[in-house]
Design a protein around this motif. Structure first.
Motif, PDB file in Angstrom:
ATOM      1  N   CYS A   1      56.341  73.312   8.139  1.00  0.00           N
ATOM      2  CA  CYS A   1      56.542  74.419   7.194  1.00  0.00           C
ATOM      3  C   CYS A   1      55.411  74.416   6.174  1.00  0.00           C
ATOM      4  CB  CYS A   1      57.889  74.268   6.493  1.00  0.00           C
ATOM      5  SG  CYS A   1      58.121  75.416   5.113  1.00  0.00           S
TER       6      CYS A   1
ATOM      7  N   CYS B   1      62.366  78.170   7.804  1.00  0.00           N
ATOM      8  CA  CYS B   1      62.493  76.741   7.530  1.00  0.00           C
ATOM      9  C   CYS B   1      63.916  76.437   7.056  1.00  0.00           C
ATOM     10  CB  CYS B   1      61.482  76.309   6.466  1.00  0.00           C
ATOM     11  SG  CYS B   1      61.631  74.582   5.960  1.00  0.00           S
TER      12      CYS B   1
ATOM     13  N   TYR C   1      61.214  79.164   4.063  1.00  0.00           N
ATOM     14  CA  TYR C   1      59.879  79.762   4.196  1.00  0.00           C
ATOM     15  C   TYR C   1      59.671  80.174   5.648  1.00  0.00           C
ATOM     16  CZ  TYR C   1      55.218  80.489   2.200  1.00  0.00           C
ATOM     17  OH  TYR C   1      54.069  81.047   1.707  1.00  0.00           O
TER      18      TYR C   1
ATOM     19  N   TRP D   1      54.347  78.818   9.340  1.00  0.00           N
ATOM     20  CA  TRP D   1      54.232  77.478   9.901  1.00  0.00           C
ATOM     21  C   TRP D   1      52.788  77.192  10.282  1.00  0.00           C
ATOM     22  CZ3 TRP D   1      58.740  74.514  10.337  1.00  0.00           C
ATOM     23  CH2 TRP D   1      59.936  75.214  10.117  1.00  0.00           C
TER      24      TRP D   1
END
Length: 230
Positions: A195, A212, A217, A220
């Motif tokens: 992440c 995530c 979030y 990646w």
């Protein structure tokens, strides 16, 4: 009043003799500031606490005024310096005798990286941006978070980094600039991804999209596992 009146531009209403007075005023201000800095001790700018920066800025303003404003007398400014020195010494005395007061005044160290991942709460409250902290890690020779056992943001803004041993390095989020690492909202291929915000690791299938589970979030980056260069 004519344009480019050199006497007005250079001296205005002052006489040439006032330049000698400015020299004396500057010398006296320099001596007083020097005395204060000697009392404060040999500390770099990044080592100064917030209180010390406020004191220095205040003294700098007072010293600047007294050097070239003829209507600013010297003795009141010297009194300001003496009062600030007394206040500074009192603050140091209180800080040494009360850890709670010292923590309130200067703050406390914040653990930002623990076992190869960002501590989300401290990262958000640490008064340092995500990109700025990544830059600090790069300056310490870090390539990815999996090399870092512990990262601490000190009260003076410095970053302390404690590394894993070479054979203990784990996969982690790359700290390289965006131009040097791919940023994706889905997995280009199967593998381990980190992440971009918190460094949480997830194994993802090709073209998989995932929020995530740790910080929600959506971006990646492929995790790196390179050992730290000696």
């Amino acid at each position: 009043m004519s344009a480019f009146d050199w006497h007005r531009l250079l001296l205005n209403d002052n006489t040439p003799g006032f330049l000698a007075e400015v020299t004396v005023r500057t010398l006296m201000a320099y001596i007083v500031v020097f005395i204060f800095l000697k009392i404060a001790g040999r500390r770099g700018v990044r080592q100064l606490s917030l209180f010390e920066l406020v004191v220095i800025l205040t003294l700098g303003s007072a010293a600047g005024d007294v050097t070239f404003y003829e209507d600013v007398p010297i003795l009141p400014v010297v009194t300001v310096f003496a009062a600030m020195i007394c206040l500074y010494r009192l603050t140091l005395w209180l800080t040494e005798r009360s850890s709670r007061f010292g923590e309130w005044l200067e703050g406390k160290p914040l653990v930002i990286i623990k076992e190869g991942r960002f501590e989300i709460e401290t990262l958000d409250q640490g008064n340092i941006s995500h990109d700025e902290f990544l830059m600090e890690l790069r300056l310490h020779g870090v390539e990815h978070l999996g090399q870092v056992r512990l990262g601490i943001l000190e009260v003076n803004g410095d970053v302390s980094v404690y590394f894993y041993e070479r054979d203990e390095v784990r996969p982690g989020l790359s700290v390289l600039p965006p131009v040097c690492r791919p940023l994706e909202d889905h997995a280009e291929g199967p593998g381990l991804y980190a992440c971009l915000h918190c460094g949480h690791l997830e194994r993802m299938a090709q073209q998989q999209k995932l929020d995530c589970p740790r910080c929600k979030y959506t971006l990646w980056s492929p995790a790196l596992s390179n050992p730290r260069a000696a």
